[in-house]
Design a protein around this motif. Structure first.
Motif, PDB file in Angstrom:
ATOM      1  N   GLN A  79      20.172  11.507   0.464  1.00 41.01           N
ATOM      2  CA  GLN A  79      19.743  10.256  -0.168  1.00 41.01           C
ATOM      3  C   GLN A  79      19.030   9.384   0.864  1.00 41.01           C
ATOM      4  OE1 GLN A  79      22.040   8.381  -3.318  1.00 41.01           O
ATOM      5  NE2 GLN A  79      23.735   9.746  -2.820  1.00 41.01           N
ATOM      6  N   ARG A  80      17.739   9.613   0.981  1.00 42.76           N
ATOM      7  CA  ARG A  80      16.904   8.871   1.911  1.00 42.76           C
ATOM      8  C   ARG A  80      15.918   8.032   1.120  1.00 42.76           C
ATOM      9  NH1 ARG A  80      17.791  12.130   6.405  1.00 42.76           N
ATOM     10  NH2 ARG A  80      17.107  10.381   7.684  1.00 42.76           N
ATOM     11  N   SER A  81      15.473   6.936   1.704  1.00 43.92           N
ATOM     12  CA  SER A  81      14.532   6.049   1.005  1.00 43.92           C
ATOM     13  C   SER A  81      13.417   5.646   1.957  1.00 43.92           C
ATOM     14  CB  SER A  81      15.269   4.830   0.444  1.00 43.92           C
ATOM     15  OG  SER A  81      16.037   4.184   1.449  1.00 43.92           O
ATOM     16  N   TYR A  82      13.585   4.528   2.683  1.00 45.34           N
ATOM     17  CA  TYR A  82      12.568   4.122   3.650  1.00 45.34           C
ATOM     18  C   TYR A  82      12.464   5.129   4.797  1.00 45.34           C
ATOM     19  CZ  TYR A  82      16.542   2.714   6.504  1.00 45.34           C
ATOM     20  OH  TYR A  82      17.702   2.724   7.233  1.00 45.34           O
ATOM     21  N   ASP A  83      13.518   5.875   5.042  1.00 40.06           N
ATOM     22  CA  ASP A  83      13.585   6.831   6.142  1.00 40.06           C
ATOM     23  C   ASP A  83      13.454   8.258   5.592  1.00 40.06           C
ATOM     24  OD1 ASP A  83      15.926   6.527   4.750  1.00 40.06           O
ATOM     25  OD2 ASP A  83      17.238   6.887   6.455  1.00 40.06           O
ATOM     26  N   LEU A  84      12.251   8.781   5.573  1.00 38.12           N
ATOM     27  CA  LEU A  84      11.952  10.132   5.097  1.00 38.12           C
ATOM     28  C   LEU A  84      12.172  10.299   3.594  1.00 38.12           C
ATOM     29  CD1 LEU A  84      13.501  12.299   7.988  1.00 38.12           C
ATOM     30  CD2 LEU A  84      11.212  11.328   7.805  1.00 38.12           C
ATOM     31  N   PHE A 102       0.812  -1.223   0.000  1.00 38.56           N
ATOM     32  CA  PHE A 102       0.000   0.000   0.000  1.00 38.56           C
ATOM     33  C   PHE A 102       0.844   1.271   0.000  1.00 38.56           C
ATOM     34  CE2 PHE A 102      -3.003  -3.159   1.835  1.00 38.56           C
ATOM     35  CZ  PHE A 102      -3.957  -3.076   0.831  1.00 38.56           C
ATOM     36  N   PHE A 103       2.049   1.177  -0.535  1.00 36.97           N
ATOM     37  CA  PHE A 103       2.895   2.353  -0.740  1.00 36.97           C
ATOM     38  C   PHE A 103       3.127   3.149   0.550  1.00 36.97           C
ATOM     39  CE2 PHE A 103       1.257   2.193  -5.284  1.00 36.97           C
ATOM     40  CZ  PHE A 103       2.455   1.782  -5.835  1.00 36.97           C
ATOM     41  N   LEU A 104       3.465   2.471   1.624  1.00 39.86           N
ATOM     42  CA  LEU A 104       3.766   3.143   2.883  1.00 39.86           C
ATOM     43  C   LEU A 104       5.241   2.982   3.264  1.00 39.86           C
ATOM     44  CD1 LEU A 104       0.609   2.000   4.908  1.00 39.86           C
ATOM     45  CD2 LEU A 104       0.978   4.207   3.769  1.00 39.86           C
ATOM     46  N   ASN A 105       6.059   2.655   2.283  1.00 40.18           N
ATOM     47  CA  ASN A 105       7.443   2.290   2.565  1.00 40.18           C
ATOM     48  C   ASN A 105       8.442   3.424   2.376  1.00 40.18           C
ATOM     49  OD1 ASN A 105       6.630   2.016  -0.140  1.00 40.18           O
ATOM     50  ND2 ASN A 105       8.209   0.530  -0.626  1.00 40.18           N
ATOM     51  N   SER A 106       7.993   4.670   2.492  1.00 41.28           N
ATOM     52  CA  SER A 106       8.933   5.798   2.455  1.00 41.28           C
ATOM     53  C   SER A 106       8.746   6.727   3.642  1.00 41.28           C
ATOM     54  CB  SER A 106       8.765   6.597   1.156  1.00 41.28           C
ATOM     55  OG  SER A 106       7.490   7.219   1.108  1.00 41.28           O
ATOM     56  N   TYR A 107       8.071   6.241   4.693  1.00 37.93           N
ATOM     57  CA  TYR A 107       7.711   7.088   5.833  1.00 37.93           C
ATOM     58  C   TYR A 107       8.385   6.671   7.135  1.00 37.93           C
ATOM     59  CZ  TYR A 107       4.059   8.466   2.560  1.00 37.93           C
ATOM     60  OH  TYR A 107       3.386   8.921   1.455  1.00 37.93           O
ATOM     61  N   GLY A 108       9.403   5.847   7.066  1.00 29.23           N
ATOM     62  CA  GLY A 108      10.110   5.443   8.267  1.00 29.23           C
ATOM     63  C   GLY A 108       9.406   4.385   9.082  1.00 29.23           C
ATOM     64  N   LEU A 109       8.483   3.653   8.482  1.00 27.77           N
ATOM     65  CA  LEU A 109       7.767   2.613   9.210  1.00 27.77           C
ATOM     66  C   LEU A 109       8.571   1.325   9.325  1.00 27.77           C
ATOM     67  CD1 LEU A 109       4.174   3.075   7.701  1.00 27.77           C
ATOM     68  CD2 LEU A 109       5.122   4.027   9.807  1.00 27.77           C
ATOM     69  N   GLU A 110       9.653   1.213   8.540  1.00 29.66           N
ATOM     70  CA  GLU A 110      10.515   0.036   8.594  1.00 29.66           C
ATOM     71  C   GLU A 110      11.962   0.493   8.778  1.00 29.66           C
ATOM     72  OE1 GLU A 110       8.805  -3.509   6.175  1.00 29.66           O
ATOM     73  OE2 GLU A 110       8.843  -1.796   4.809  1.00 29.66           O
ATOM     74  N   ASP A 111      12.833  -0.457   9.064  1.00 30.57           N
ATOM     75  CA  ASP A 111      14.226  -0.118   9.324  1.00 30.57           C
ATOM     76  C   ASP A 111      15.125  -0.352   8.123  1.00 30.57           C
ATOM     77  OD1 ASP A 111      14.124  -2.839   9.240  1.00 30.57           O
ATOM     78  OD2 ASP A 111      15.072  -3.175  11.187  1.00 30.57           O
TER      79      ASP A 111
END
Length: 370
Positions: free
Chosen positions: A178-183, A112-121
């Motif tokens: 260069q941020r991805s899963y984190d912000l 559900f495209f929630l993988n760029s908001y810091g929800l994972e490590d």
């Protein structure tokens, strides 16, 4: 796409990201390829430019949000859903220990495209999709900005939004943007509104500024290559590279030089058309090819830090060039197929479903009976 040379440049940028993710090396990656993750920021700048061109006036004219969202999701979600299900299938039927992301919560976050908001490590599943997640956030922000600001969303305002997003990234980590899963959504937002500002500037100057030529095109491209080739880039150099991307987009949106004409030929245009499929399919292709190669040849692996500082796993072999070439060729073949069977039909269907119906002519009253 109206700006054909820009679409072709998007295809070339996708290939650079693919090269960055190539898993096989002889000893290590060269600097140009190891900094290839920065080409994701080219996507963001170009996306802001194209979305502003396609939707700015339509949103001002009253395009409903549900239609805007449906069009964008119809363009992005079907292929993403097919590929993440393919990852799930591979993981449950023929996976090796190299398959990341094993729990249901992570699967839903990525689906559900929630993988760029810091929800994972870390990046899991089809890891390039983090940037699509971030783009959806940028689309939402753009729609709100146009709705609230209308004509006030000019180049200076767009650049202020961009600078604010980059500033937040640097406050959180001054060493890199260069941020991805984190912000990663902030990284996209910054590049996207830089592209919006570039389009607004382009639309105001297109009738009063001379058309750039081959020299301007070559200078812009060589400048990008020079900046990306710097070893161990700092955040300031990353920002300068992204600024060079924006200059490149501005120039090629207006240019008719020899390079722009070359980009409008069949092969670059084809790469541009299938660039989204290339971007989303290559990670799965690389994973499968790596698993097969390791099992058949027994290639050793090594952890190598690229210039950005994030450790990455590579497989060391004298056959690296051949294996990477095979994986890239396979990616292109699969991408051409997914574009033809999934991406393009779903895009056309989403447009057809919301296309306004033509007004029916008023019926003439029946003649009175004598």
């Amino acid at each position: 796409m109206k700006f054909q040379s820009l679409e072709s440049l998007r295809g070339i940028a996708a290939i650079m990201v693919v090269l960055f993710h190539c898993p096989f090396v002889v000893s290590g990656q060269n600097t140009l390829i190891s900094n290839g993750s920065l080409f994701v920021d080219f996507f963001f700048v170009l996306s802001g430019f194209v979305i502003c061109f396609a939707y700015f006036e339509r949103i001002q004219a009253g395009l409903p949000f549900r239609e805007f969202a449906f069009l964008r999701l119809g363009r992005l979600f079907p292929l993403h859903a097919v590929l993440i299900l393919a990852w799930l299938f591979y993981q449950t039927t023929g996976s090796s220990a190299s398959v990341p992301g094993t729990d249901g919560a992570s699967f839903l976050i990525n689906l559900f495209f929630l993988n760029s908001y810091g929800l994972e490590d870390a990046l899991y599943w089809n890891y390039p999709s983090w940037s699509i997640s971030a783009e959806l956030f940028a689309y939402l922000t753009f729609f709100l900005a146009v709705t609230l600001l209308r004509h006030a969303l000019s180049t200076p305002v767009a650049l202020i939004i961009s600078a604010a997003a980059y500033g937040l990234l640097l406050i959180d980590n001054p060493s890199t943007i260069q941020r991805s899963y984190d912000l990663g959504f902030l990284r996209c937002l910054a590049g996207f509104f830089l592209g919006v500002g570039v389009y607004q500037l382009h639309s105001r100057l297109r009738f009063i500024w001379a058309t750039p030529g081959t020299l301007s095109e070559a200078t812009a491209l060589l400048g990008i290559l020079a900046l990306i080739s710097f070893p161990d880039p700092a955040a300031s150099l990353e920002l300068l590279t992204i600024l060079a991307f924006s200059v490149c987009v501005f120039l090629f949106a207006r240019s008719d030089g020899q390079i722009a004409r070359l980009l409008c030929t069949e092969v670059p245009a084809f790469l541009g058309r299938i660039s989204y499929s290339v971007y989303l399919t290559h990670a799965l292709v690389f994973m499968v090819v790596t698993d097969v190669a390791v099992q058949m040849i027994g290639i050793p692996s090594a952890i190598i830090p690229p210039p950005a500082g994030q450790l990455r796993l590579f497989y060391i072999t004298d056959h690296a060039l051949a294996l990477n070439a095979f994986a890239i060729l396979l990616t292109l073949v699969i991408s051409a197929t997914t574009f033809r069977l999934i991406e393009d039909p779903c895009r056309r269907l989403s447009k057809a479903l919301i296309r306004p119906r033509a007004p029916q002519p008023a019926r003439k009253p029946a003649p009175a009976q004598p």
